[in-house]
Design a protein around this motif. Structure first.
Motif, mmCIF file in Angstrom:
data_model
loop_
_atom_site.group_PDB
_atom_site.id
_atom_site.type_symbol
_atom_site.label_atom_id
_atom_site.label_comp_id
_atom_site.label_asym_id
_atom_site.label_seq_id
_atom_site.Cartn_x
_atom_site.Cartn_y
_atom_site.Cartn_z
ATOM 1 N N GLU A 6 -1.086 10.622 4.544
ATOM 2 C CA GLU A 6 0.232 10.446 5.151
ATOM 3 C C GLU A 6 0.177 10.787 6.646
ATOM 4 O O GLU A 6 0.825 10.142 7.468
ATOM 5 C CB GLU A 6 1.273 11.338 4.461
ATOM 6 N N VAL A 9 -1.705 7.998 8.488
ATOM 7 C CA VAL A 9 -0.849 6.822 8.704
ATOM 8 C C VAL A 9 0.093 7.072 9.879
ATOM 9 O O VAL A 9 0.259 6.217 10.756
ATOM 10 C CB VAL A 9 -0.041 6.478 7.429
ATOM 11 N N LYS A 108 7.705 12.122 9.692
ATOM 12 C CA LYS A 108 6.842 10.963 9.905
ATOM 13 C C LYS A 108 7.164 10.269 11.220
ATOM 14 O O LYS A 108 8.299 10.306 11.696
ATOM 15 C CB LYS A 108 6.968 9.966 8.761
ATOM 16 N N THR A 265 -4.388 4.904 -0.375
ATOM 17 C CA THR A 265 -3.067 5.317 0.115
ATOM 18 C C THR A 265 -2.845 4.835 1.545
ATOM 19 O O THR A 265 -1.757 4.380 1.905
ATOM 20 C CB THR A 265 -2.913 6.849 0.045
ATOM 21 N N SER A 269 0.216 2.400 2.557
ATOM 22 C CA SER A 269 1.224 2.854 3.520
ATOM 23 C C SER A 269 1.231 1.982 4.765
ATOM 24 O O SER A 269 2.287 1.692 5.316
ATOM 25 C CB SER A 269 0.962 4.307 3.918
ATOM 26 N N GLN A 272 3.212 -1.024 4.443
ATOM 27 C CA GLN A 272 4.657 -0.780 4.479
ATOM 28 C C GLN A 272 5.131 -0.453 5.896
ATOM 29 O O GLN A 272 6.328 -0.353 6.132
ATOM 30 C CB GLN A 272 5.013 0.415 3.581
ATOM 31 N N VAL A 275 4.855 5.818 6.293
ATOM 32 C CA VAL A 275 4.297 6.644 5.230
ATOM 33 C C VAL A 275 5.077 6.475 3.939
ATOM 34 O O VAL A 275 6.299 6.520 3.929
ATOM 35 C CB VAL A 275 4.359 8.126 5.647
ATOM 36 N N ILE A 276 4.349 6.269 2.844
ATOM 37 C CA ILE A 276 4.963 6.315 1.529
ATOM 38 C C ILE A 276 4.462 7.601 0.882
ATOM 39 O O ILE A 276 3.281 7.725 0.565
ATOM 40 C CB ILE A 276 4.532 5.113 0.658
ATOM 41 N N TYR A 277 5.349 8.548 0.720
ATOM 42 C CA TYR A 277 4.900 9.826 0.175
ATOM 43 C C TYR A 277 4.537 9.691 -1.290
ATOM 44 O O TYR A 277 5.304 9.157 -2.092
ATOM 45 C CB TYR A 277 5.967 10.911 0.382
#
Ligand SMILES: [Zn+2]
Length: 325
Positions: A6, A9, A108, A265, A269, A272, A275-277
């Motif tokens: 995360e 990213v 983020k 991950t 992410s 997208q 960040v996708i937690y």
């Protein structure tokens, strides 16, 4: 809780936004996100390979505003180690500084178009003009933080730095914070080199219990509960085993499992754009065992077991991850 991917990213998003740009506008919310690291442990003198220099720390609204408002982003734009990241700048008077960020629980960096509405949890927003003729490339880099566990501050060289020394000085400032916060080797980088991984683990942690050692940031910076569970499953290692009870082949599988799950991950992410937690993914979780207590093991179909180790939830397969104690 952010883990290393995360933060990576966020660093990549910030880096791509800052690249070849300058700051046109700045918004800084006066809040407790902006605070210094523990100053009693902060070294004002920093050594580079060839020399040493002094650094200063800034976190107050006025100082951050005046430093950032006419700062120029500097290549390579960001550094990351474990869960620590920094954006790199040159001040107007040729001092150089790291804008450090700890993401806390939910922080983020996100890229936004210049005219998009500010999210209500935006604490820092840089309007960036790209050094290209195309005005459609202008954008905003926002730092969002819904809860206040994150932290942002600046460490700046006390004096002007010549162009050929800028990166070296920025690196030394960043490394001084890595050292001050007692971080071990970066887990992503080390796991990409399985032979170095084995050597480091055997030398530094061979008699330690694997799960607690993997989460120890002073041994390996950046691993949290998700990737610890995943790489133990890949290595068929019981979470209560000691490294000394694992074969070199298992350690290689562990490094590969860690590197692979973190890379996946990053890919998800980045697709997208933010960040996708990992912990919020629910039934669509891409993880093999993390968060899947009671569900069938992907390998043997036995229900996955749950264990609390040093206060942390641990999901594993009793069939596949056998302890040789
Ligand atoms: Zn199994």
């Amino acid at each position: 809780m952010p883990e290393l991917p995360e933060v990576e990213v966020s660093a990549r998003i910030a880096g791509s936004a800052l690249k070849d740009s300058h700051i046109q506008n700045l918004l800084l919310k006066d809040c407790k996100l902006f605070r210094p690291p523990q100053q009693s442990t902060l070294q004002s003198q920093v050594d580079t390979e060839h020399s040493s220099f002094n650094q200063e720390v800034f976190w107050q609204h006025g100082d951050l505003s005046s430093l950032l408002s006419d700062a120029l982003p500097l290549a390579p734009y960001t550094f990351r180690h474990g869960k620590l990241m920094a954006c790199l700048f040159q001040a107007q008077d040729a001092r150089v500084f790291c804008l450090f960020a700890r993401l806390g629980m939910t922080g983020k960096f996100v890229r936004r178009s210049v005219d998009s509405a500010l999210h209500k949890s935006t604490k820092l927003s840089l309007s960036l003009v790209k050094h290209s003729a195309d005005p459609t490339t202008d954008l905003r880099l926002d730092f969002l933080n819904t809860r206040m566990f994150g932290q942002i501050w600046i460490q700046c060289s006390r004096y002007a730095v010549s162009p050929d020394q800028r990166v070296e000085v920025l690196r030394a400032i960043f490394d001084s914070e890595v050292k001050r916060s007692n971080m071990g080797l970066d887990a992503y980088e080390l796991s990409s080199q399985p032979i170095s991984w084995i050597k480091y683990i055997r030398e530094q942690a061979n008699h330690r219990q694997v799960k607690t050692a993997l989460l120890d940031q002073s041994l390996l910076a950046g691993i949290g509960n998700i990737y610890a569970a995943e790489c133990l499953f890949t290595a068929k290692a019981h979470p209560l085993a000691k490294f000394s009870q694992l074969s070199d082949e298992q350690l290689i599988l562990m490094a590969q499992g860690l590197y692979e799950s973190m890379t996946q991950t990053l890919i998800r992410s980045e697709g997208q754009g933010e960040v996708i937690y990992g912990s919020g993914l629910g039934p669509k979780s891409p993880f093999a065992v993390y968060g899947r207590e009671g569900e069938p093991c992907p390998t043997c179909q036995a229900p996955l077991a749950f264990l609390r180790i040093a206060g942390r939830a641990t999901v594993f397969c009793k069939n596949c991850q056998i302890s040789k104690i």
